[in-house]
Write a protein that holds these residues in place. Structure first.
Motif, PDB file in Angstrom:
ATOM      1  N   THR A  27      43.560 -21.220  51.179  1.00  0.00           N
ATOM      2  CA  THR A  27      43.204 -20.095  50.642  1.00  0.00           C
ATOM      3  C   THR A  27      44.496 -19.156  50.528  1.00  0.00           C
ATOM      4  OG1 THR A  27      40.935 -19.224  51.145  1.00  0.00           O
ATOM      5  CG2 THR A  27      41.114 -21.279  49.511  1.00  0.00           C
ATOM      6  N   ALA A  63      33.770 -20.763  53.018  1.00  0.00           N
ATOM      7  CA  ALA A  63      34.805 -21.570  53.046  1.00  0.00           C
ATOM      8  C   ALA A  63      34.904 -22.300  54.752  1.00  0.00           C
ATOM      9  CB  ALA A  63      36.362 -20.817  52.622  1.00  0.00           C
ATOM     10  N   PHE A  76      33.964 -16.681  48.402  1.00  0.00           N
ATOM     11  CA  PHE A  76      34.000 -17.933  49.115  1.00  0.00           C
ATOM     12  C   PHE A  76      35.233 -17.872  50.740  1.00  0.00           C
ATOM     13  CE2 PHE A  76      36.729 -21.700  49.146  1.00  0.00           C
ATOM     14  CZ  PHE A  76      36.344 -22.525  49.356  1.00  0.00           C
ATOM     15  N   MET A  77      36.478 -17.046  50.184  1.00  0.00           N
ATOM     16  CA  MET A  77      36.903 -17.029  51.593  1.00  0.00           C
ATOM     17  C   MET A  77      36.429 -16.507  52.856  1.00  0.00           C
ATOM     18  SD  MET A  77      40.718 -16.465  50.543  1.00  0.00           S
ATOM     19  CE  MET A  77      40.448 -14.641  49.427  1.00  0.00           C
ATOM     20  N   ALA A  92      39.114 -24.465  54.962  1.00  0.00           N
ATOM     21  CA  ALA A  92      39.699 -24.031  53.623  1.00  0.00           C
ATOM     22  C   ALA A  92      40.027 -23.040  53.775  1.00  0.00           C
ATOM     23  CB  ALA A  92      37.752 -24.246  53.063  1.00  0.00           C
ATOM     24  N   ARG A  93      39.613 -21.588  54.526  1.00  0.00           N
ATOM     25  CA  ARG A  93      39.603 -20.715  54.162  1.00  0.00           C
ATOM     26  C   ARG A  93      41.590 -20.690  54.867  1.00  0.00           C
ATOM     27  NH1 ARG A  93      36.425 -18.138  58.470  1.00  0.00           N
ATOM     28  NH2 ARG A  93      35.026 -18.384  57.038  1.00  0.00           N
ATOM     29  N   TYR A 138      38.307  -9.657  50.170  1.00  0.00           N
ATOM     30  CA  TYR A 138      38.254 -10.396  51.244  1.00  0.00           C
ATOM     31  C   TYR A 138      37.955  -9.578  52.355  1.00  0.00           C
ATOM     32  CZ  TYR A 138      39.366 -13.696  54.831  1.00  0.00           C
ATOM     33  OH  TYR A 138      39.376 -14.550  56.378  1.00  0.00           O
TER      34      TYR A 138
END
Length: 300
Positions: free
Chosen positions: A112, A104, A99-100, A108-109, A174
């Motif tokens: 998070t 995202a 997601f990141m 949003a990144r 990530y």
């Protein structure tokens, strides 16, 4: 004729300092390994406890004539809690990393990533306190039909551990996804695939080794965690048979018994043997990470 430089002339001050620091670390690690190994074998060499007894399921260090130092329940408990924690945390962590890294938007990144770093910095005692205050009573009151009679259980320990290792696995996963060359994404999208098809068929296979390394590093942290697990797992020295029942781990038993023993007695030596087993498990994880890292370099 030009004079050749001596060794002291080749090593400038900054290089001497770094060489000294590296040598000091190597010596300290060697001394630490030797100290733990020496104390860990004293149960066999000094107290002459047979290996078959140490690998038995009976832990009764203060039972007089019936004394037994079986650490098998603690070894199986450590492996069991660690495995279930990894099963819970791995998909959540890798999903968060995807997601990141791929889905995202920047705002949003920006939320998070710092939130995940805050999770890493929370002390383990806080996780344990949350577990004993919220999780254990919840399991006792709502899971009695499933077998959670007291709440303290294998599942509670695994759930707390999963929460603790989630940011570790997410952070490494990530970085692994970001390290995949952008050309792979561009080439896949140019062929008409969707973003999710690119993630599923291109990015995940390309980063599989690195993602596996992230999970292994998370399991390393889980194996060494003591306080938070000890607070919710029930600390019963039995071989784990059900997720709903209390059990214990190597680290939990060491912290529980270390204040009840005297240096040099078999009970104390048994705790050092548990420490040696944990050291061997950690070395196994390190070897596995290095093998995975070598495969990643070869496959790059």
């Amino acid at each position: 004729m030009r004079r050749s430089l001596t060794v002291s002339e080749r090593l400038d001050p900054s290089r001497r300092i770094t060489l000294l620091a590296a040598g000091l670390v190597v010596v300290l690690v060697g001394l630490l390994l030797a100290f733990i190994s020496w104390n860990g074998i004293q149960l066999f060499t000094a107290s002459h406890v047979p290996i078959a007894e140490v690998l038995s399921a009976t832990w009764a260090p203060d039972a007089g004539a019936a004394t037994s130092f079986g650490i098998l329940p603690f070894i199986l408990g450590t492996i069991s809690v660690m495995a279930v924690a990894a099963i819970i945390a791995a998909p959540l962590s890798i999903g968060l990393a995807i997601f990141m890294a791929e889905v995202a938007p920047p705002w949003a990144r920006a939320i998070t990533r710092p939130a995940m770093e805050i999770f890493v910095g929370i002390p383990s005692v806080v996780y344990g306190w949350l577990g004993i205050t919220i999780l254990v009573p919840f399991l006792r009151e709502n899971g009695s039909g499933l077998g959670f009679t007291v709440g303290f259980s294998w599942f509670a320990g695994s759930l707390v551990l999963a929460l603790m290792i989630l940011p570790t696995i997410s952070s490494i996963a990530y970085d692994a996804l970001l390290a995949i060359p952008a050309d792979l994404r561009s080439a896949s999208l140019a062929l008409g695939t969707t973003r999710w098809q690119t993630i599923l068929h291109i990015l995940l296979p390309a980063g599989a080794t690195a993602l596996t390394t992230a999970v292994v590093l998370g399991m390393m942290r889980a194996a060494g965690e003591a306080l938070a697990v000890q607070m919710v797992i029930g600390n019963r020295p039995v071989i784990p048979t059900s997720l709903t029942q209390p059990m214990t781990t190597l680290t939990s038993q060491i912290t529980l018994d270390m204040g009840n023993t005297v240096s040099g007695e078999p009970w104390n030596e048994a705790l050092w043997t548990m420490g040696l087993v944990l050291l061997v498990m950690s070395l196994g994880f390190v070897a596995l990470v290095r093998v995975l890292g070598r495969r990643r370099v070869v496959g790059a």
